[in-house]
Motif scaffolding. Structure first.
Motif, PDB file in Angstrom:
ATOM      1  N   ALA A 272       0.862  -1.202   0.000  1.00  0.00           N
ATOM      2  CA  ALA A 272       0.000   0.000   0.000  1.00  0.00           C
ATOM      3  C   ALA A 272       0.884   1.233   0.000  1.00  0.00           C
ATOM      4  CB  ALA A 272      -0.918  -0.019   1.214  1.00  0.00           C
ATOM      5  N   ALA A 274       0.070   3.996  -1.850  1.00  0.00           N
ATOM      6  CA  ALA A 274      -0.701   5.202  -2.199  1.00  0.00           C
ATOM      7  C   ALA A 274      -0.727   6.174  -1.026  1.00  0.00           C
ATOM      8  CB  ALA A 274      -2.119   4.812  -2.580  1.00  0.00           C
ATOM      9  N   VAL A 276      -3.113   8.025   0.318  1.00  0.00           N
ATOM     10  CA  VAL A 276      -4.572   8.174   0.291  1.00  0.00           C
ATOM     11  C   VAL A 276      -4.941   9.427   1.090  1.00  0.00           C
ATOM     12  CG1 VAL A 276      -6.760   7.019   0.794  1.00  0.00           C
ATOM     13  CG2 VAL A 276      -4.713   5.644   0.312  1.00  0.00           C
ATOM     14  N   ALA A 277      -5.786  10.263   0.518  1.00  0.00           N
ATOM     15  CA  ALA A 277      -6.229  11.455   1.264  1.00  0.00           C
ATOM     16  C   ALA A 277      -6.961  10.984   2.517  1.00  0.00           C
ATOM     17  CB  ALA A 277      -7.150  12.298   0.390  1.00  0.00           C
ATOM     18  N   ASP A 278      -6.645  11.591   3.651  1.00  0.00           N
ATOM     19  CA  ASP A 278      -7.255  11.145   4.910  1.00  0.00           C
ATOM     20  C   ASP A 278      -8.658  11.694   5.112  1.00  0.00           C
ATOM     21  OD1 ASP A 278      -5.158   9.572   5.806  1.00  0.00           O
ATOM     22  OD2 ASP A 278      -4.073  11.297   6.598  1.00  0.00           O
ATOM     23  N   THR A 303     -11.777   9.506   5.214  1.00  0.00           N
ATOM     24  CA  THR A 303     -11.941   8.538   4.113  1.00  0.00           C
ATOM     25  C   THR A 303     -11.800   7.129   4.708  1.00  0.00           C
ATOM     26  OG1 THR A 303      -9.579   8.633   3.718  1.00  0.00           O
ATOM     27  CG2 THR A 303     -10.953  10.048   2.348  1.00  0.00           C
ATOM     28  N   PRO A 304     -12.262   6.106   4.004  1.00  0.00           N
ATOM     29  CA  PRO A 304     -12.014   4.747   4.512  1.00  0.00           C
ATOM     30  C   PRO A 304     -10.523   4.452   4.491  1.00  0.00           C
ATOM     31  CG  PRO A 304     -12.941   4.680   2.287  1.00  0.00           C
ATOM     32  CD  PRO A 304     -12.977   6.114   2.726  1.00  0.00           C
ATOM     33  N   ASP A 305     -10.035   3.732   5.490  1.00  0.00           N
ATOM     34  CA  ASP A 305      -8.620   3.360   5.526  1.00  0.00           C
ATOM     35  C   ASP A 305      -8.457   1.994   4.851  1.00  0.00           C
ATOM     36  OD1 ASP A 305      -6.012   2.393   6.319  1.00  0.00           O
ATOM     37  OD2 ASP A 305      -5.972   4.088   7.708  1.00  0.00           O
ATOM     38  N   ILE A 306      -7.863   2.008   3.674  1.00  0.00           N
ATOM     39  CA  ILE A 306      -7.773   0.790   2.848  1.00  0.00           C
ATOM     40  C   ILE A 306      -6.913  -0.266   3.543  1.00  0.00           C
ATOM     41  CG2 ILE A 306      -7.014  -0.103   0.606  1.00  0.00           C
ATOM     42  CD1 ILE A 306      -7.435   2.913  -0.366  1.00  0.00           C
ATOM     43  N   LEU A 307      -5.756   0.162   4.007  1.00  0.00           N
ATOM     44  CA  LEU A 307      -4.814  -0.784   4.624  1.00  0.00           C
ATOM     45  C   LEU A 307      -5.411  -1.381   5.896  1.00  0.00           C
ATOM     46  CD1 LEU A 307      -2.007  -1.938   4.260  1.00  0.00           C
ATOM     47  CD2 LEU A 307      -1.083   0.027   5.492  1.00  0.00           C
ATOM     48  N   GLY A 321       2.782  -1.551   4.450  1.00  0.00           N
ATOM     49  CA  GLY A 321       2.278  -0.174   4.405  1.00  0.00           C
ATOM     50  C   GLY A 321       3.420   0.814   4.322  1.00  0.00           C
ATOM     51  N   ALA A 323       4.627   4.853   5.510  1.00  0.00           N
ATOM     52  CA  ALA A 323       4.312   5.939   6.434  1.00  0.00           C
ATOM     53  C   ALA A 323       5.175   7.139   6.074  1.00  0.00           C
ATOM     54  CB  ALA A 323       4.582   5.492   7.863  1.00  0.00           C
ATOM     55  N   ALA A 324       4.532   8.175   5.577  1.00  0.00           N
ATOM     56  CA  ALA A 324       5.245   9.416   5.294  1.00  0.00           C
ATOM     57  C   ALA A 324       5.226  10.236   6.579  1.00  0.00           C
ATOM     58  CB  ALA A 324       4.545  10.158   4.166  1.00  0.00           C
ATOM     59  N   GLU A 325       6.423  10.501   7.115  1.00  0.00           N
ATOM     60  CA  GLU A 325       6.499  11.136   8.425  1.00  0.00           C
ATOM     61  C   GLU A 325       7.447  12.328   8.392  1.00  0.00           C
ATOM     62  OE1 GLU A 325       4.608  10.115  10.792  1.00  0.00           O
ATOM     63  OE2 GLU A 325       4.023   8.133  10.054  1.00  0.00           O
ATOM     64  N   LYS A 340      -2.800  -0.754  12.302  1.00  0.00           N
ATOM     65  CA  LYS A 340      -3.440  -1.228  11.067  1.00  0.00           C
ATOM     66  C   LYS A 340      -3.277  -2.729  10.875  1.00  0.00           C
ATOM     67  CE  LYS A 340      -2.885   3.278   8.888  1.00  0.00           C
ATOM     68  NZ  LYS A 340      -3.268   4.048   7.722  1.00  0.00           N
ATOM     69  N   MET A 345       6.064  -2.001   7.822  1.00  0.00           N
ATOM     70  CA  MET A 345       5.744  -0.599   7.562  1.00  0.00           C
ATOM     71  C   MET A 345       7.022   0.075   7.065  1.00  0.00           C
ATOM     72  SD  MET A 345       3.134   1.094   7.514  1.00  0.00           S
ATOM     73  CE  MET A 345       1.738   1.593   8.302  1.00  0.00           C
TER      74      MET A 345
HETATM   75  N1  CTP Z   1      -3.660   4.344   3.999  1.00  0.00           N
HETATM   76  C1  CTP Z   1      -4.777   3.737   3.484  1.00  0.00           C
HETATM   77  N2  CTP Z   1      -5.980   4.398   3.526  1.00  0.00           N
HETATM   78  C2  CTP Z   1      -6.069   5.620   4.073  1.00  0.00           C
HETATM   79  C3  CTP Z   1      -4.915   6.248   4.592  1.00  0.00           C
HETATM   80  C4  CTP Z   1      -3.724   5.586   4.544  1.00  0.00           C
HETATM   81  O1  CTP Z   1      -4.702   2.617   2.986  1.00  0.00           O
HETATM   82  N3  CTP Z   1      -7.239   6.240   4.100  1.00  0.00           N
HETATM   83  C5  CTP Z   1      -2.408   3.595   3.957  1.00  0.00           C
HETATM   84  C6  CTP Z   1      -1.335   4.240   3.092  1.00  0.00           C
HETATM   85  O2  CTP Z   1      -1.392   3.720   1.770  1.00  0.00           O
HETATM   86  C7  CTP Z   1      -0.053   3.840   3.809  1.00  0.00           C
HETATM   87  C8  CTP Z   1      -0.455   3.737   5.260  1.00  0.00           C
HETATM   88  O3  CTP Z   1      -1.882   3.598   5.257  1.00  0.00           O
HETATM   89  O4  CTP Z   1       0.399   2.565   3.406  1.00  0.00           O
HETATM   90  C9  CTP Z   1      -0.083   4.893   6.141  1.00  0.00           C
HETATM   91  O5  CTP Z   1      -0.492   6.098   5.536  1.00  0.00           O
HETATM   92  P1  CTP Z   1      -0.157   7.493   6.230  1.00  0.00           P
HETATM   93  O6  CTP Z   1      -0.822   8.581   5.454  1.00  0.00           O
HETATM   94  O7  CTP Z   1       1.307   7.606   6.504  1.00  0.00           O
HETATM   95  O8  CTP Z   1      -0.821   7.314   7.630  1.00  0.00           O
HETATM   96  P2  CTP Z   1      -2.223   7.656   8.161  1.00  0.00           P
HETATM   97  O9  CTP Z   1      -2.861   6.408   8.648  1.00  0.00           O
HETATM   98  O10 CTP Z   1      -2.990   8.443   7.162  1.00  0.00           O
HETATM   99  O11 CTP Z   1      -1.848   8.546   9.424  1.00  0.00           O
HETATM  100  P3  CTP Z   1      -1.294  10.069   9.523  1.00  0.00           P
HETATM  101  O12 CTP Z   1      -1.693  10.761   8.241  1.00  0.00           O
HETATM  102  O13 CTP Z   1      -1.993  10.607  10.721  1.00  0.00           O
HETATM  103  O14 CTP Z   1       0.190   9.983   9.704  1.00  0.00           O
END
Ligand code: CTP
Length: 414
Positions: A272, A274, A276-278, A303-307, A321, A323-325, A340, A345
């Motif tokens: 995963a 992508a 994904v917009a939160d 948004t739904p969390d795919i992972l 997964g 994690a952009a940090e 998750k 990760m």
């Molecule tokens: N991800 C997902 N669906 C979402 C958000 C994130 O599947 N709605 C997945 C991303 O593809 C990635 C992982 O979760 O593999 C972590 O994404 P990240 O944006 O770093 O983390 P978030 O869970 O969104 O937390 P935050 O933005 O608070 O750091």
């Protein structure tokens, strides 16, 4: 299989068949490989360097002691740069000098200095090929792990008929494609999510992020190279994804979830990547909101969390997964790993000096109790290293495929 981004050092030596190397360069470049041609002085008697330069879009290297060129990329750097060294055509003289381990010109020096696989396609007069001296050199090279492509049989430029012809460029292209590839993921179906998602506000506006999709596409390529069947589910991206992947274009997080769930049934690995917009607007409008309406607040919902959705499934693929940090990479990545319920990760740093679009980056690959740092390196190289890391994690024993098919993961592995 793909040649995209493969770095091929192509040596061309003195043989009438040198003209066929031009077509080989064209085919390799067409398939997305980077080709650096190195010509022996004798090769220049048959084909001009300019032809190769036009086809490879790189200056041809010819001399070992060219100070200006060496300053830009030394012959040792060039030897390290190559994913594969191919000599086509290789003359009898070239075979003899390689067998002796000489290093008195650029090409032979590169062959000694490289750790990449070396492939040699000899082309010469039949009598020269059959001469015991040549055969002894070929034998010595094969013993040392060099792959020698047998010359084709047929009528030769000198009028004789027999073995000695350079095989067709298309055949050589296929040999290079298969080279040194560890097909450890053959039989595996991997899904890669890539790029950003867009969450509409109205028909003209959306919420999104800076993701380019480059890392996701590089991961798809690296998985294909290892023999996996790849489905690439991507948001809006500018770069063309590999045509060898089954590509599914989506826009929103909800669409990405739907397409991922639909295809995850027969999938053993989900990467995963992508961004994904939160958040998404609670009530996107069908009509454009006019400036005069002075909208000052936008109501958002998650948004739904795919992972995380995949992580909750009783029978799920191996989950990786990203994690952009901006800080505390390892801790944040491990927290997401647990939250998750994923297996690995991969954290990368974003911030004022690090962005989604950076050509080079560093990754921290985190599991429940360890961290592995990869890079700094290009996204393509890191993608290959990461796929190797995942492959090793999937099965420390030899048969990854059996392991994966037997164990679609039914329990939390973190
Ligand atoms: N991800 C997902 N669906 C979402 C958000 C994130 O599947 N709605 C997945 C991303 O593809 C990635 C992982 O979760 O593999 C972590 O994404 P990240 O944006 O770093 O983390 P978030 O869970 O969104 O937390 P935050 O933005 O608070 O750091």
């Amino acid at each position: 299989m793909t040649l995209r981004y493969r770095k091929i050092l192509l040596g061309v030596t003195g043989s009438i068949a040198a003209y066929k190397a031009c077509e080989l360069v064209r085919l390799l470049v067409q398939d997305g490989a980077e080709v650096q041609v190195v010509m022996s002085p004798a090769a220049e008697q048959f084909v001009g360097a300019m032809t190769f330069e036009a086809l490879s879009r790189k200056p041809v290297r010819t001399a070992l002691f060219d100070r200006e060129v060496e300053m830009a990329m030394s012959h040792i750097e060039l030897a390290r740069w190559a994913d594969a060294v191919v000599i086509a055509p290789a003359s009898a003289n070239c075979l003899a000098r390689l067998a002796m381990g000489l290093a008195d010109d650029l090409l032979t020096t590169l062959c000694l200095a490289t750790r990449a696989p070396v492939v040699i396609a000899p082309a010469m007069n039949t009598a020269m090929w059959e001469n015991p001296a040549t055969q002894a050199h070929v034998h010595a090279l094969v013993e040392r792990g060099v792959q020698v492509v047998s010359p084709a049989v047929g009528e030769q430029a000198c009028g004789e008929t027999g073995p000695g012809r350079l095989p067709d460029p298309e055949y050589l292209r296929a040999v290079i494609e298969d080279l040194g590839t560890d097909r450890a993921l053959q039989g595996i179906h991997a899904i890669v999510t890539a790029g950003p998602t867009r969450e509409p506000i109205d028909p003209a506006r959306f919420i999104s992020n800076f993701s380019t999709g480059r890392m996701g596409c590089a991961l798809a390529d690296a998985l294909l190279e290892r023999g996996a069947r790849v489905t690439l589910i991507h948001g809006p991206i500018d770069i063309p994804p590999s045509s060898d992947a089954d590509c599914v274009a989506v826009t929103t997080a909800a669409e990405m979830l739907e397409e991922t769930l639909k295809r995850s049934e027969d999938c053993q690995l989900l990467v995963a990547n992508a961004a994904v917009a939160d958040w998404r607007p609670c009530a996107p409008t069908d009509r454009k909101t006019k400036k005069a309406q002075e909208v000052r607040t936008l109501e958002l919902e998650p948004t739904p969390d795919i992972l995380a959705t995949l992580g909750q499934q009783a029978s799920r693929p191996y989950l990786v997964g990203f994690a952009a940090e901006t800080e505390d990479l390892e801790e944040n990545a491990r927290a997401k790993l647990r939250a998750k319920n994923v297996d690995l990760m991969v954290a990368n740093r974003i911030g004022p000096n690090h962005g989604f679009g950076d050509a080079e980056t560093t990754l921290e690959v985190v599991d429940a109790d360890s961290v592995t740092r990869l890079g700094p390196d290009s996204k393509n190289t890191l993608a290959r290293q990461l796929v190797d890391h995942i492959t090793a994690r999937l099965s420390p024993a030899s048969s990854v495929v059996d392991f994966l098919h037997a164990a679609r993961r039914t329990t939390h592995s973190g």
